[in-house]
Structure formats: structure tokens, C-alpha cells
Design a protein around this motif. Structure first.
Motif, PDB file in Angstrom:
ATOM      1  N   LEU A 107      55.575  79.369 -85.133  1.00 45.70           N
ATOM      2  CA  LEU A 107      55.810  78.006 -84.642  1.00 45.70           C
ATOM      3  C   LEU A 107      56.180  78.013 -83.163  1.00 45.70           C
ATOM      4  O   LEU A 107      55.698  77.185 -82.383  1.00 45.70           O
ATOM      5  N   TYR A 108      57.020  78.982 -82.787  1.00 40.93           N
ATOM      6  CA  TYR A 108      57.423  79.083 -81.383  1.00 40.93           C
ATOM      7  C   TYR A 108      56.221  79.418 -80.495  1.00 40.93           C
ATOM      8  O   TYR A 108      56.009  78.800 -79.451  1.00 40.93           O
ATOM      9  N   ARG A 109      55.436  80.401 -80.906  1.00 39.33           N
ATOM     10  CA  ARG A 109      54.293  80.818 -80.085  1.00 39.33           C
ATOM     11  C   ARG A 109      53.260  79.709 -79.943  1.00 39.33           C
ATOM     12  O   ARG A 109      52.600  79.595 -78.911  1.00 39.33           O
ATOM     13  N   LYS A 110      53.145  78.886 -80.972  1.00 31.86           N
ATOM     14  CA  LYS A 110      52.113  77.850 -80.950  1.00 31.86           C
ATOM     15  C   LYS A 110      52.517  76.633 -80.126  1.00 31.86           C
ATOM     16  O   LYS A 110      51.698  76.073 -79.387  1.00 31.86           O
ATOM     17  N   TYR A 111      53.785  76.217 -80.235  1.00 32.16           N
ATOM     18  CA  TYR A 111      54.197  74.952 -79.619  1.00 32.16           C
ATOM     19  C   TYR A 111      55.228  75.095 -78.493  1.00 32.16           C
ATOM     20  O   TYR A 111      55.266  74.262 -77.588  1.00 32.16           O
ATOM     21  N   LEU A 112      56.079  76.111 -78.538  1.00 33.64           N
ATOM     22  CA  LEU A 112      57.231  76.151 -77.640  1.00 33.64           C
ATOM     23  C   LEU A 112      57.184  77.247 -76.588  1.00 33.64           C
ATOM     24  O   LEU A 112      57.975  77.222 -75.649  1.00 33.64           O
ATOM     25  N   ARG A 132      70.649  71.409 -67.579  1.00 35.54           N
ATOM     26  CA  ARG A 132      71.491  72.490 -68.120  1.00 35.54           C
ATOM     27  C   ARG A 132      71.158  72.765 -69.583  1.00 35.54           C
ATOM     28  O   ARG A 132      71.002  73.932 -69.986  1.00 35.54           O
ATOM     29  N   ALA A 133      71.058  71.714 -70.380  1.00 36.35           N
ATOM     30  CA  ALA A 133      70.751  71.892 -71.803  1.00 36.35           C
ATOM     31  C   ALA A 133      69.379  72.522 -71.989  1.00 36.35           C
ATOM     32  O   ALA A 133      69.192  73.396 -72.845  1.00 36.35           O
ATOM     33  N   LEU A 134      68.418  72.105 -71.175  1.00 37.01           N
ATOM     34  CA  LEU A 134      67.061  72.640 -71.281  1.00 37.01           C
ATOM     35  C   LEU A 134      67.036  74.136 -70.979  1.00 37.01           C
ATOM     36  O   LEU A 134      66.363  74.910 -71.669  1.00 37.01           O
ATOM     37  N   GLU A 135      67.778  74.561 -69.975  1.00 42.96           N
ATOM     38  CA  GLU A 135      67.835  75.987 -69.631  1.00 42.96           C
ATOM     39  C   GLU A 135      68.434  76.801 -70.776  1.00 42.96           C
ATOM     40  O   GLU A 135      67.905  77.863 -71.130  1.00 42.96           O
ATOM     41  N   HIS A 136      69.538  76.333 -71.355  1.00 42.60           N
ATOM     42  CA  HIS A 136      70.180  77.067 -72.442  1.00 42.60           C
ATOM     43  C   HIS A 136      69.289  77.153 -73.673  1.00 42.60           C
ATOM     44  O   HIS A 136      69.160  78.214 -74.294  1.00 42.60           O
ATOM     45  N   VAL A 137      68.645  76.048 -74.022  1.00 45.00           N
ATOM     46  CA  VAL A 137      67.791  76.023 -75.206  1.00 45.00           C
ATOM     47  C   VAL A 137      66.578  76.934 -75.016  1.00 45.00           C
ATOM     48  O   VAL A 137      66.230  77.720 -75.913  1.00 45.00           O
ATOM     49  N   ALA A 138      65.938  76.841 -73.866  1.00 39.06           N
ATOM     50  CA  ALA A 138      64.753  77.669 -73.604  1.00 39.06           C
ATOM     51  C   ALA A 138      65.105  79.153 -73.610  1.00 39.06           C
ATOM     52  O   ALA A 138      64.357  79.980 -74.163  1.00 39.06           O
ATOM     53  N   LYS A 139      66.231  79.511 -73.019  1.00 38.58           N
ATOM     54  CA  LYS A 139      66.646  80.915 -72.985  1.00 38.58           C
ATOM     55  C   LYS A 139      66.897  81.442 -74.387  1.00 38.58           C
ATOM     56  O   LYS A 139      66.464  82.557 -74.732  1.00 38.58           O
ATOM     57  N   PHE A 140      67.572  80.663 -75.227  1.00 33.85           N
ATOM     58  CA  PHE A 140      67.860  81.110 -76.585  1.00 33.85           C
ATOM     59  C   PHE A 140      66.575  81.249 -77.398  1.00 33.85           C
ATOM     60  O   PHE A 140      66.397  82.232 -78.133  1.00 33.85           O
ATOM     61  N   LEU A 141      65.677  80.280 -77.293  1.00 33.02           N
ATOM     62  CA  LEU A 141      64.420  80.348 -78.049  1.00 33.02           C
ATOM     63  C   LEU A 141      63.583  81.552 -77.621  1.00 33.02           C
ATOM     64  O   LEU A 141      62.985  82.228 -78.460  1.00 33.02           O
ATOM     65  N   ARG A 142      63.538  81.810 -76.317  1.00 32.68           N
ATOM     66  CA  ARG A 142      62.752  82.946 -75.815  1.00 32.68           C
ATOM     67  C   ARG A 142      63.287  84.271 -76.332  1.00 32.68           C
ATOM     68  O   ARG A 142      62.512  85.177 -76.653  1.00 32.68           O
ATOM     69  N   HIS A 143      64.602  84.393 -76.457  1.00 30.12           N
ATOM     70  CA  HIS A 143      65.198  85.670 -76.827  1.00 30.12           C
ATOM     71  C   HIS A 143      65.287  85.870 -78.335  1.00 30.12           C
ATOM     72  O   HIS A 143      65.401  87.015 -78.785  1.00 30.12           O
ATOM     73  N   ASN A 144      65.238  84.806 -79.114  1.00 28.45           N
ATOM     74  CA  ASN A 144      65.490  84.934 -80.547  1.00 28.45           C
ATOM     75  C   ASN A 144      64.344  84.476 -81.444  1.00 28.45           C
ATOM     76  O   ASN A 144      64.348  84.804 -82.628  1.00 28.45           O
TER      77      ASN A 144
END
Length: 342
Positions: free
Chosen positions: A239-244, A221-233
Motif C-alpha cells: 500500500l505504501y509503495r503504491k500510493y505513499l 511539521r506534521a507532514l515531515e514527521h509523518v513522511a519520515k515515519f512512513l519511509r522508515h517503517n
């Protein structure tokens, strides 16, 4: 069966109330284009009305959505699908005789509403990122036992707070503190994923039994919420494009796999609790409550598909063995299945 055929709209309303709006990116876009005052955006009946409108537009066009009560201004509550339609709406308001001051106030209200929603998502991201880190710390084998056990309980406490905050943000609180109003409120939230996870966390955080296996649904559950927020914001961040970016894309494209994994873990925990009844750490009340929760997961639309699939596989494996080696168990198994289906 006769009642269900006589009132198909009731089933459609139940399905609309149980739909997982938070994991549908279209809902966030739809809700962000609704221009209503901030004090109205926090009302349960207002949010529920626009959820049904969203469900009618994108999921089930046959759902009949009743008009909102007259206490909500229809002009300010009208959703717009694009920024151009919002601009046209404001232009029509000005042509109808509204002053520039009124138009500025309306735009400020929309900005405040967006700010409130951004704050809510940011808080959820912060809590779930913290839960993910603490849960990983709890299951890491080299961590001292005292620190691991503390991280284990903090993971459940964080998820319980996140679920409770999400329920409050989406559904508000009961309209009145009497039995009827509280009953109506609980009927609207009991089949939601946030309520199920809230009860799930309470079941384990209050128990002295430490089952690290129970952290699997929390991590998913935590992984889904974190990934969704990072993708949208943070999709423009270097840093996001390179590692996440790749991990987040994988998580969002494999939410079904994570849900299946969670359902297997949740059902497995039920059997582990039954086995624990033979040990000195047994907790009969916790086991009973958890199996009631599993029954809810089996019936709630947001989790029913995954849980029913797992139970079907279990039945295909166990039933032939019972028929062959222990036919005397057919009667108690049938009684349990009847209770499970009620």
C-alpha cells in the motif's frame, strides 16, 4: 568577541545542543545501537552526552566531549555503529568472565530500550498524523464554521502535546525543582525546534483570534514527521509503495522548501497580528509574545538561517522605500533593529 575567541568549545557545545537530531536519520541509527539500561535511556544527561558524541563523530570532529560521570557504566553505555561490533562487544564481555545470565540480561536491556524508542516514535507518528488530518479539516473551505474553528484549536493542542512529549523524551525533566536547576534545563531546550513550536502553539490556542494562516507551519511539521515515519517503517508495504512512496520521498527531499515556507508564514503572521491591533479582536499581549518568539526564531540555530534569509529580503525591499519616501522612519527602524539584535 574576545570571549568567543577565548572559548571556541563553548560555541561548539551550543551548536551541538541546538542541532536538529530528530530530522537526521543517522541519529536514530546511532541511538538504536547504544546499549544502556532502559532507566538510563530516559535521563537527560545521558541522552545529551551521546548527542554530543554523535555531533563530534558526524558534524564537528573538533568538539571536545567530556567523559560521562562514573554513575553511568562505561561498558553498557558504549555505542556500536554496526551489529557486528555489538556482537564483538558481547563476546569480549563473555571472555572477561561474564556469565551467560549476565549476557542475556544485557541483551534484554537493549531490546527493552529499542522497544521504548519504537513506542515513542509510534506515539509521535499517531499524534502528528491526527494533527495533519485535523489541520486539513480546519482549512477546508466547505467545512462548517463551528467544526472548522474546533479543528483549528485541536491542531494547535495536538502539536503542543507532541512538542512537549518530544522535549520530555529527549531532555527529561529538571534534575531538581529549584531555580538554578530549572534555569539550566530551560537553557538546554530554549533553542530547540520542539520548544519553539510549543510556545508557538500556546500563543494561538489561547487566543480568540482565528488565523488559519497560522496552520501552515503546523501542517509542514506534521507532514515531515509523518513522511519520515512512513519511509522508515512501511517501506516494504504494498500500500505504501503504491500510493505513499512518491509523496513521502518528495517531502523528505524538500524539507528545506517546507522550512522556508514555514518561515515566511511565521513572519507574515507577525505583521498580521500588528494589523489586527486596529480591529476589535486585538490582543496586545499575544502580539508582544509572538514578536518575542519571532526574535527567538531569528537567533536560534535551528531556524535562524531561514528567518534571517526572509528578513534580508524584506530589508532589501523596504529600506529603499523608507529612504526615498519616509526618511523620518530611519530613527525608529534603527532602534527596532538594535532591540532585534540583542
Amino acid at each position: 568577541m574576545g570571549e568567543e575567541r577565548a572559548d571556541p568549545q563553548k560555541l561548539k557545545r551550543i551548536a551541538a545542543a541546538a542541532y536538529d537530531y530528530e530530522n537526521d536519520p543517522r541519529w536514530a541509527d546511532y541511538w538504536s545501537n547504544i546499549l544502556i539500561p532502559p532507566h538510563m535511556a530516559s535521563r537527560y544527561d545521558v541522552v545529551d552526552h551521546f548527542k554530543r558524541k554523535f555531533y563530534q563523530r558526524y558534524i564537528d570532529p573538533d568538539l571536545v566531549v567530556e567523559a560521562m560521570s562514573s554513575s553511568v557504566p562505561s561498558g553498557s553505555a558504549k555505542p556500536t555503529s554496526t551489529s557486528s561490533s555489538a556482537a564483538n562487544g558481547e563476546a569480549r564481555a563473555r571472555n572477561a568472565g561474564s556469565t551467560a545470565r549476565t549476557s542475556g540480561t544485557s541483551a534484554g536491556s537493549g531490546s527493552n530500550t529499542a522497544s521504548l524508542r519504537w513506542d515513542r516514535h509510534t506515539i509521535q507518528f499517531s499524534v502528528n498524523a491526527w494533527v495533519f488530518i485535523v489541520a486539513v479539516l480546519a482549512i477546508f473551505p466547505l467545512v462548517p464554521k463551528s467544526l472548522s474553528n474546533r479543528a483549528y484549536r485541536l491542531s494547535f493542542m495536538g502539536t503542543a502535546c507532541s512538542s512537549l512529549y518530544s522535549l520530555y523524551a529527549l531532555y527529561g525533566k529538571p534534575r531538581a525543582w529549584n531555580l538554578q536547576a530549572v534555569q539550566v534545563y530551560f537553557q538546554s531546550i530554549i533553542a530547540t525546534k520542539d520548544f519553539i513550536y510549543f510556545i508557538y502553539c500556546l500563543t494561538f490556542v489561547t487566543s480568540h483570534l482565528c488565523l488559519k494562516f497560522a496552520l501552515i507551519p503546523i501542517l509542514c511539521r506534521a507532514l515531515e514527521h509523518v513522511a519520515k515515519f512512513l519511509r522508515h517503517n512501511f517501506n516494504r508495504s504494498t500500500l505504501y509503495r503504491k500510493y505513499l512512496e512518491d509523496p513521502c520521498v518528495w517531502v523528505e527531499s524538500n524539507t528545506t522548501t517546507l522550512s522556508i515556507l514555514s518561515s515566511h508564514a511565521e513572519i507574515g503572521l507577525g505583521f498580521l497580528l500588528i494589523v489586527s491591533l486596529l480591529s476589535w479582536q486585538r490582543n496586545i499581549i499575544q502580539t508582544f509574545i509572538y514578536w518575542q518568539l519571532l526574535k527567538l526564531m531569528y537567533q536560534a540555530p535551528v531556524t535562524a538561517g531561514y528567518h534571517q534569509s526572509v528578513w534580508t529580503k524584506i530589508g532589501r525591499t523596504v529600506n529603499p522605500l523608507i529612504q526615498r519616501y519616509a526618511p523620518f522612519l530611519n530613527t525608529p527602524v534603527s532602534a527596532i533593529q538594535k532591540w532585534w539584535s540583542r
